[in-house]
Scaffold this active site. Structure first.
Site, PDB file in Angstrom:
ATOM      1  N   ARG A   1       3.217   8.613   0.986  1.00 39.69           N
ATOM      2  CA  ARG A   1       2.201   8.719  -0.058  1.00 39.69           C
ATOM      3  C   ARG A   1       1.069   9.615   0.442  1.00 39.69           C
ATOM      4  O   ARG A   1       0.547   9.387   1.543  1.00 39.69           O
ATOM      5  CB  ARG A   1       1.657   7.336  -0.399  1.00 39.69           C
ATOM      6  N   PRO A   2       0.655  10.615  -0.319  1.00 39.00           N
ATOM      7  CA  PRO A   2      -0.427  11.489   0.149  1.00 39.00           C
ATOM      8  C   PRO A   2      -1.694  10.731   0.498  1.00 39.00           C
ATOM      9  O   PRO A   2      -2.393  11.086   1.455  1.00 39.00           O
ATOM     10  CB  PRO A   2      -0.646  12.429  -1.039  1.00 39.00           C
TER      11      PRO A   2
ATOM     12  N   ARG B   1       5.040   7.687 -10.160  1.00 46.01           N
ATOM     13  CA  ARG B   1       5.326   6.273 -10.414  1.00 46.01           C
ATOM     14  C   ARG B   1       4.358   5.729 -11.462  1.00 46.01           C
ATOM     15  O   ARG B   1       3.373   6.370 -11.807  1.00 46.01           O
ATOM     16  CB  ARG B   1       5.200   5.442  -9.130  1.00 46.01           C
TER      17      ARG B   1
ATOM     18  N   ASP C   1       0.751  -3.970  -2.900  1.00 37.50           N
ATOM     19  CA  ASP C   1       0.968  -3.164  -1.699  1.00 37.50           C
ATOM     20  C   ASP C   1      -0.033  -3.595  -0.618  1.00 37.50           C
ATOM     21  O   ASP C   1      -1.185  -3.211  -0.699  1.00 37.50           O
ATOM     22  CB  ASP C   1       0.879  -1.670  -1.996  1.00 37.50           C
TER      23      ASP C   1
ATOM     24  N   TRP D   1      -2.567  -1.199 -14.169  1.00 38.44           N
ATOM     25  CA  TRP D   1      -2.538  -2.636 -14.446  1.00 38.44           C
ATOM     26  C   TRP D   1      -3.892  -3.290 -14.262  1.00 38.44           C
ATOM     27  O   TRP D   1      -4.197  -4.286 -14.931  1.00 38.44           O
ATOM     28  CB  TRP D   1      -1.429  -3.341 -13.671  1.00 38.44           C
ATOM     29  N   ASP D   2      -4.749  -2.732 -13.410  1.00 37.05           N
ATOM     30  CA  ASP D   2      -6.124  -3.240 -13.293  1.00 37.05           C
ATOM     31  C   ASP D   2      -6.800  -3.323 -14.655  1.00 37.05           C
ATOM     32  O   ASP D   2      -7.590  -4.232 -14.927  1.00 37.05           O
ATOM     33  CB  ASP D   2      -6.973  -2.305 -12.431  1.00 37.05           C
TER      34      ASP D   2
ATOM     35  N   GLU E   1     -12.742  -7.195  -4.612  1.00 33.98           N
ATOM     36  CA  GLU E   1     -11.399  -7.086  -5.202  1.00 33.98           C
ATOM     37  C   GLU E   1     -10.508  -8.276  -4.911  1.00 33.98           C
ATOM     38  O   GLU E   1      -9.566  -8.550  -5.659  1.00 33.98           O
ATOM     39  CB  GLU E   1     -10.718  -5.802  -4.729  1.00 33.98           C
TER      40      GLU E   1
ATOM     41  N   GLN F   1       2.834   1.613 -12.869  1.00 33.32           N
ATOM     42  CA  GLN F   1       2.415   0.317 -12.339  1.00 33.32           C
ATOM     43  C   GLN F   1       2.927  -0.750 -13.295  1.00 33.32           C
ATOM     44  O   GLN F   1       3.508  -0.426 -14.340  1.00 33.32           O
ATOM     45  CB  GLN F   1       0.885   0.250 -12.180  1.00 33.32           C
TER      46      GLN F   1
ATOM     47  N   ASN G   1       0.379   5.439 -12.145  1.00 32.14           N
ATOM     48  CA  ASN G   1      -0.330   4.486 -11.294  1.00 32.14           C
ATOM     49  C   ASN G   1      -1.846   4.614 -11.500  1.00 32.14           C
ATOM     50  O   ASN G   1      -2.570   3.634 -11.652  1.00 32.14           O
ATOM     51  CB  ASN G   1       0.071   4.793  -9.850  1.00 32.14           C
TER      52      ASN G   1
END
Length: 551
Positions: free
Chosen positions: A293-294, A221, A328, A175-176, A511, A223, A212
């Site tokens: 999540r890794p 997953r 998140d 989505w970025d 960001e 986004q 993602n």
């Protein structure tokens, strides 16, 4: 020992393990994670296009992965999952098992011997650049070409160049990219816009969806589905050809988000789909995995420990689903609107996601019309109309704004957030409700330095007092669509002021920003503030064009 596909057999991953530095982590939790992440090792889901999902580092390295992340060999949990192995994973694991119990064994030295650590490119811009010149200078510095990737790296190669956000984010994010594209188009870099669209179409064709990010640990997953809006953006330059060129991947992405809808009973859910008791179908965020999540392993293990009355896998799934949302983390997803351990993302029907699904349905209908497939046009037009009715019924708060709906509790959530403007952004909101939403947004969220993400201060990065470039753009466009040009200008100029103040002081874009007028970068989250920064650059260029006072 290898199975016929060349994968290490899971039974070999189950011996006794030494957890270095685990006094603050319950062994039961670590053991449960190990069983979940390793015993599923050979299972690669069929993505329907003749390719299996490549394995993520937690599955490739098993007990070694757990040991490295638990011992915090690197301060950032993302570092190890981005390393490149210097040997086959089976060889590395064999060496680890042979050496780990030897007196004097150093886990850090072992990792240094067998893995190459990623480096962050140091960007040193010329002195004295204007804000606009700096952003235009940054595009080449943030562009990557990775048509191939090292064996067993977590990086997924892409056929064409792409722009990364910057800092620790060394890969392209779904989505970025839409907001980055806004700036690229303003800079005349339509070539990169087209390249990234083609990369996303490639991933849809290969994996069945846009992950993602282009890392193996992101494959479970997606986004927020902005692909349709990217196609719309490309169409502003090349016309209707963009719709026909990307119609097939648009329809495949829609099929991904709607998996299971036809076979799910009322009051039940399947993956990203929820069927409400009256048969209404809406979407939620989800992740096909239910392990830590890794890239944030230790944090997720700790969060599950703080919710002892909940199954750890449930907590981990909700954390992962929040990562799919892009928010998140945020009070939007918390049961008590304050505490991460109460996260319940999969119980929530988000207003932004369902607005984006409406946009996807509209774009497919438009593409089908261009292709003269009128049956498809009618079908997806009907999908969009049904969703618009559902959003008005379930995602409207009686206080006068669009909000998320908790489908398990059967009630709309009280949290007012910048996501409320998404139905206006995609132009699905009736005028009366749109005006109410904008009034509430202006009153509760508009600050001296732009639009705050929510009204709540939780120490999470997607809450107050942070403001994010994409949400400013969404709200600005929403205001313009419904005749509120002055509000749009106010949002744009105030956030641009935040960007300009920090750039004047530190010569960088970041960001997220604290929107209290101080001109400082935002806080919260699982990692230090990152600069670069893709989506901020893109939105800022558009704001400079509109409100930049000659810059």
């Amino acid at each position: 020992m290898l199975d016929p596909r060349g994968l290490a057999r899971p039974s070999r991953f189950c011996p006794r393990i030494i957890y270095a530095g685990t006094s603050h982590i319950r062994r039961a939790t670590a053991a449960a994670l190990l069983a979940a992440s390793l015993c599923a090792l050979p299972a690669c889901a069929d993505v329907g296009v003749g390719a299996a999902l490549p394995l993520s580092p937690d599955k490739l390295y098993g007990e070694l992965f757990v040991a490295v992340q638990t011992a915090q060999v690197y301060p950032d949990q993302k570092t190890f999952v981005d390393t490149v192995p210097k040997a086959d994973p089976a060889v590395i694991l064999q060496a680890y098992r042979a050496q780990k119990d030897v007196p004097g064994f150093s886990l850090k030295a072992f990792v240094d011997q067998y893995f190459t650590v990623p480096f962050e490119t140091v960007i040193t811009p010329p002195a004295g650049q204007s804000l606009r010149a700096h952003i235009n200078w940054l595009w080449p510095a943030l562009t990557r070409t990775t048509a191939t990737a090292p064996d067993n790296s977590s990086l997924i190669p892409l056929p064409k160049p792409y722009v990364v956000p910057g800092g620790r984010f060394r890969e392209v994010y779904y989505w970025d990219t839409y907001f980055t594209m806004l700036g690229l188009q303003a800079s005349g870099r339509d070539d990169l816009v087209d390249s990234m669209l083609d990369n996303f179409a490639y991933q849809i064709n290969r994996f069945g969806h846009i992950p993602n990010g282009n890392r193996t640990y992101y494959l479970s997953r997606s986004q927020p589905p902005f692909f349709a809006l990217m196609v719309e953006l490309a169409a502003t330059k090349e016309g209707e050809a963009a719709y026909t060129r990307y119609l097939a991947p648009l329809r495949k992405e829609y099929a991904y988000w709607m998996r299971g809808a036809a076979g799910t009973a009322p009051g039940q859910a399947s993956g990203n789909v929820v069927v409400l008791p009256d048969g209404t179908v809406l979407n939620r965020y989800w992740d096909d995995e239910a392990t830590p999540r890794p890239e944030s392993y230790l944090q997720d293990v700790a969060t599950a420990q703080q919710a002892p009355d909940r199954p750890a896998a449930e907590v981990w799934r909700d954390l992962r689903a929040a990562a799919e949302s892009g928010w998140d983390f945020s009070s939007r997803w918390f049961g008590d609107s304050a505490t991460l351990a109460t996260i319940r993302t999969t119980s929530i029907l988000p207003v932004d996601l369902n607005a984006l699904m409406f946009q996807l349905e509209k774009t497919i209908a438009k593409g089908c019309a261009v292709a003269r497939d009128f049956a498809c046009t009618v079908e997806f037009g009907n999908h969009a109309r049904k969703r618009a009715v559902a959003v008005e019924r379930y995602l409207w708060h009686p206080a006068g704004y669009y909000a998320d709906y908790d489908w398990k509790l059967g009630k709309v959530r009280d949290n007012l957030s910048a996501a409320a403007t998404y139905p206006l952004f995609v132009q699905m909101a009736p005028w009366g409700r749109a005006r109410q939403t904008l009034r509430q947004t202006q009153t509760a969220l508009l600050q001296v330095g732009g639009l705050s993400t929510t009204t709540l201060h939780t120490q999470q990065q997607w809450d107050a007092p942070n403001g994010w470039a994409p949400l400013q753009w969404i709200a600005l466009q929403a205001s313009q669509h419904y005749g509120q040009a002055l509000l749009a200008q106010t949002i744009g100029e105030r956030f641009l002021g935040s960007v300009e103040r920090l750039y004047a002081a530190e010569q960088k874009l970041v960001e997220k920003y604290i929107v209290d007028g101080s001109g400082t970068g935002g806080g919260g989250g699982e990692y230090p503030l990152q600069d670069g920064f893709g989506w901020t650059n893109g939105v800022t260029l558009r704001l400079l064009d509109a409100y930049g006072r000659g810059q």
